[in-house]
Motif scaffolding. Structure first.
Motif, mmCIF file in Angstrom:
data_model
loop_
_atom_site.group_PDB
_atom_site.id
_atom_site.type_symbol
_atom_site.label_atom_id
_atom_site.label_comp_id
_atom_site.label_asym_id
_atom_site.label_seq_id
_atom_site.Cartn_x
_atom_site.Cartn_y
_atom_site.Cartn_z
ATOM 1 N N GLN A 47 79.556 -17.238 26.891
ATOM 2 C CA GLN A 47 78.759 -16.410 25.980
ATOM 3 C C GLN A 47 77.297 -16.399 26.423
ATOM 4 N N PHE A 48 76.762 -17.595 26.732
ATOM 5 C CA PHE A 48 75.351 -17.637 27.098
ATOM 6 C C PHE A 48 75.095 -16.932 28.424
ATOM 7 N N LYS A 49 75.989 -17.071 29.390
ATOM 8 C CA LYS A 49 75.805 -16.373 30.662
ATOM 9 C C LYS A 49 75.766 -14.859 30.439
ATOM 10 N N THR A 50 76.565 -14.384 29.518
ATOM 11 C CA THR A 50 76.567 -12.959 29.205
ATOM 12 C C THR A 50 75.260 -12.560 28.525
ATOM 13 N N LEU A 51 74.823 -13.379 27.562
ATOM 14 C CA LEU A 51 73.528 -13.125 26.919
ATOM 15 C C LEU A 51 72.402 -13.158 27.933
ATOM 16 N N LEU A 52 72.462 -14.115 28.840
ATOM 17 C CA LEU A 52 71.398 -14.293 29.817
ATOM 18 C C LEU A 52 71.279 -13.075 30.721
ATOM 19 N N ALA A 53 72.408 -12.525 31.117
ATOM 20 C CA ALA A 53 72.374 -11.331 31.956
ATOM 21 C C ALA A 53 71.668 -10.175 31.242
ATOM 22 N N PHE A 54 71.731 -10.200 29.925
ATOM 23 C CA PHE A 54 71.125 -9.141 29.116
ATOM 24 C C PHE A 54 69.633 -9.378 28.892
ATOM 25 N N ILE A 55 69.231 -10.653 28.756
ATOM 26 C CA ILE A 55 67.850 -10.930 28.333
ATOM 27 C C ILE A 55 66.921 -11.429 29.434
ATOM 28 N N GLN A 56 67.468 -11.942 30.534
ATOM 29 C CA GLN A 56 66.629 -12.685 31.480
ATOM 30 C C GLN A 56 65.500 -11.843 32.064
ATOM 31 N N LYS A 57 65.761 -10.592 32.361
ATOM 32 C CA LYS A 57 64.740 -9.752 32.972
ATOM 33 C C LYS A 57 63.774 -9.161 31.941
ATOM 34 N N LYS A 58 64.103 -9.357 30.652
ATOM 35 C CA LYS A 58 63.284 -8.746 29.602
ATOM 36 C C LYS A 58 62.346 -9.736 28.924
ATOM 37 N N TYR A 59 62.775 -10.992 28.802
ATOM 38 C CA TYR A 59 62.033 -11.939 27.982
ATOM 39 C C TYR A 59 61.794 -13.260 28.719
ATOM 40 N N LYS A 60 60.641 -13.843 28.473
ATOM 41 C CA LYS A 60 60.309 -15.137 29.064
ATOM 42 C C LYS A 60 60.150 -16.239 28.021
ATOM 43 N N THR A 61 60.038 -15.881 26.759
ATOM 44 C CA THR A 61 59.956 -16.880 25.686
ATOM 45 C C THR A 61 60.945 -16.513 24.587
ATOM 46 N N ALA A 62 61.497 -17.542 23.940
ATOM 47 C CA ALA A 62 62.495 -17.303 22.893
ATOM 48 C C ALA A 62 62.399 -18.378 21.825
ATOM 49 N N THR A 110 73.761 -25.151 23.893
ATOM 50 C CA THR A 110 74.097 -24.338 25.067
ATOM 51 C C THR A 110 73.000 -23.329 25.358
ATOM 52 N N PHE A 111 72.499 -22.669 24.295
ATOM 53 C CA PHE A 111 71.434 -21.676 24.461
ATOM 54 C C PHE A 111 70.157 -22.338 24.974
ATOM 55 N N ARG A 112 69.830 -23.500 24.419
ATOM 56 C CA ARG A 112 68.601 -24.182 24.814
ATOM 57 C C ARG A 112 68.656 -24.611 26.281
ATOM 58 N N GLU A 113 69.734 -25.276 26.656
ATOM 59 C CA GLU A 113 69.850 -25.775 28.024
ATOM 60 C C GLU A 113 69.938 -24.618 29.024
ATOM 61 N N GLY A 114 70.663 -23.581 28.657
ATOM 62 C CA GLY A 114 70.786 -22.424 29.542
ATOM 63 C C GLY A 114 69.477 -21.683 29.713
ATOM 64 N N SER A 115 68.702 -21.586 28.632
ATOM 65 C CA SER A 115 67.398 -20.904 28.702
ATOM 66 C C SER A 115 66.448 -21.649 29.620
ATOM 67 N N GLU A 116 66.422 -22.969 29.484
ATOM 68 C CA GLU A 116 65.531 -23.785 30.309
ATOM 69 C C GLU A 116 65.866 -23.640 31.789
ATOM 70 N N LYS A 117 67.142 -23.632 32.114
ATOM 71 C CA LYS A 117 67.559 -23.475 33.512
ATOM 72 C C LYS A 117 67.200 -22.102 34.046
ATOM 73 N N ALA A 118 67.179 -21.111 33.156
ATOM 74 C CA ALA A 118 66.893 -19.728 33.574
ATOM 75 C C ALA A 118 65.406 -19.403 33.547
ATOM 76 N N ILE A 153 61.801 -22.007 25.440
ATOM 77 C CA ILE A 153 62.100 -22.043 24.012
ATOM 78 C C ILE A 153 60.852 -22.545 23.284
ATOM 79 N N VAL A 154 60.201 -21.660 22.542
ATOM 80 C CA VAL A 154 58.932 -22.008 21.894
ATOM 81 C C VAL A 154 59.122 -22.518 20.472
ATOM 82 N N ASP A 155 60.340 -22.356 19.927
ATOM 83 C CA ASP A 155 60.588 -22.851 18.569
ATOM 84 C C ASP A 155 62.088 -22.954 18.348
#
Length: 246
Positions: free
Chosen positions: A82-97, A113-121, A125-127
């Motif tokens: 799920q997160f890999k799919t979300l990441l493909a959608f958001i990675q080029k658009k957003y840098k903070t979440a 999962t979202f937190r760890e995946g975001s950090e790797k990408a 995560i600001v909050d």
């Protein structure tokens, strides 16, 4: 195929008991539509009784990593995918979440999962906000998100009442950030509890209504039930056809 039915009330200890009961009755296969937490407990019983066991809709990766159970098969969408799919959608658009979640086990797992995946990408995560069980509003959490000023909000929530409290508060304070959610938000009950509050929300769903097989399923379901199906019914149907093929 003759169907035997047991209700575990989505209670983990009861779930294992129900699996043992079905195994004692001689069933050839168990299809489970409970939460990941209950299914995790049931897995121990299917390993003990050596009964093939399909998790039709669950999303916790631990179901296939925590216990070495050759009788268990996960047909749902794991949180990591799920997160890999979300990441493909958001990675080029957003840098903070910012993330919000509730205290249920699956929500906490998704948030992790979202937190760890975001950090790797490289997405910061600001909050991180958690809504306690039984909360009637989430004004404080939403204010914290506004103060953190993320570019996007990741919804890892699972329980309907707490998600409703969050979305009411989010709309009340008119936050402008887009929200992207896991496939928990594909369940129509959310739309009934919080009408119009999910408008504009992006969420995952592996229930593809444009596939020819799905169209056939929808036709059959309508003929039998007089209403349209949604993802959970489709997951159960899919698991039954896995059993049929086996």
């Amino acid at each position: 195929i003759e169907l035997s039915y047991e209700d575990d009330e989505d209670k983990p200890p009861l779930s294992a008991t129900k699996v043992r009961k079905l195994a004692s009755a001689g069933v050839a296969l168990i299809i489970q539509l409970s939460s990941s937490t209950s299914t995790q407990q049931a897995e121990a019983a299917s390993l003990e009784t050596k009964v093939p066991h399909i998790g039709a809709n669950q999303s916790a990766d631990t179901l296939v990593t925590k216990l070495d159970n050759p009788y268990f098969f996960l047909a749902g969408m794991p949180g990591s995918i799920q997160f890999k799919t979300l990441l493909a959608f958001i990675q080029k658009k957003y840098k903070t979440a910012a993330t919000f979640t509730d205290t249920s086990a699956i929500a906490q797992f998704l948030a992790k999962t979202f937190r760890e995946g975001s950090e790797k990408a490289g997405i910061k995560i600001v909050d991180e906000e958690t809504i306690e069980a039984g909360a009637t509003d989430a004004i404080a959490q939403v204010q914290h998100i506004r103060a953190a000023n993320p570019e996007v909000v990741l919804d890892a929530g699972n329980t309907i009442s707490e998600s409703a409290a969050f979305y009411r508060s989010y709309r009340q304070l008119a936050l402008p950030y887009p929200i992207i959610a896991s496939y928990n938000k594909s369940i129509p009950r959310y739309l009934q509890v919080v009408p119009h509050l999910l408008d504009g929300i992006y969420f995952l769903d592996c229930y593809d209504q444009d596939k020819p097989e799905t169209k056939t399923f929808i036709e059959h379901f309508r003929a039998d039930r007089g209403e349209d199906p949604y993802s959970l019914a489709a997951f159960g149907y899919n698991a039954l056809y896995l059993a049929k093929d086996a």
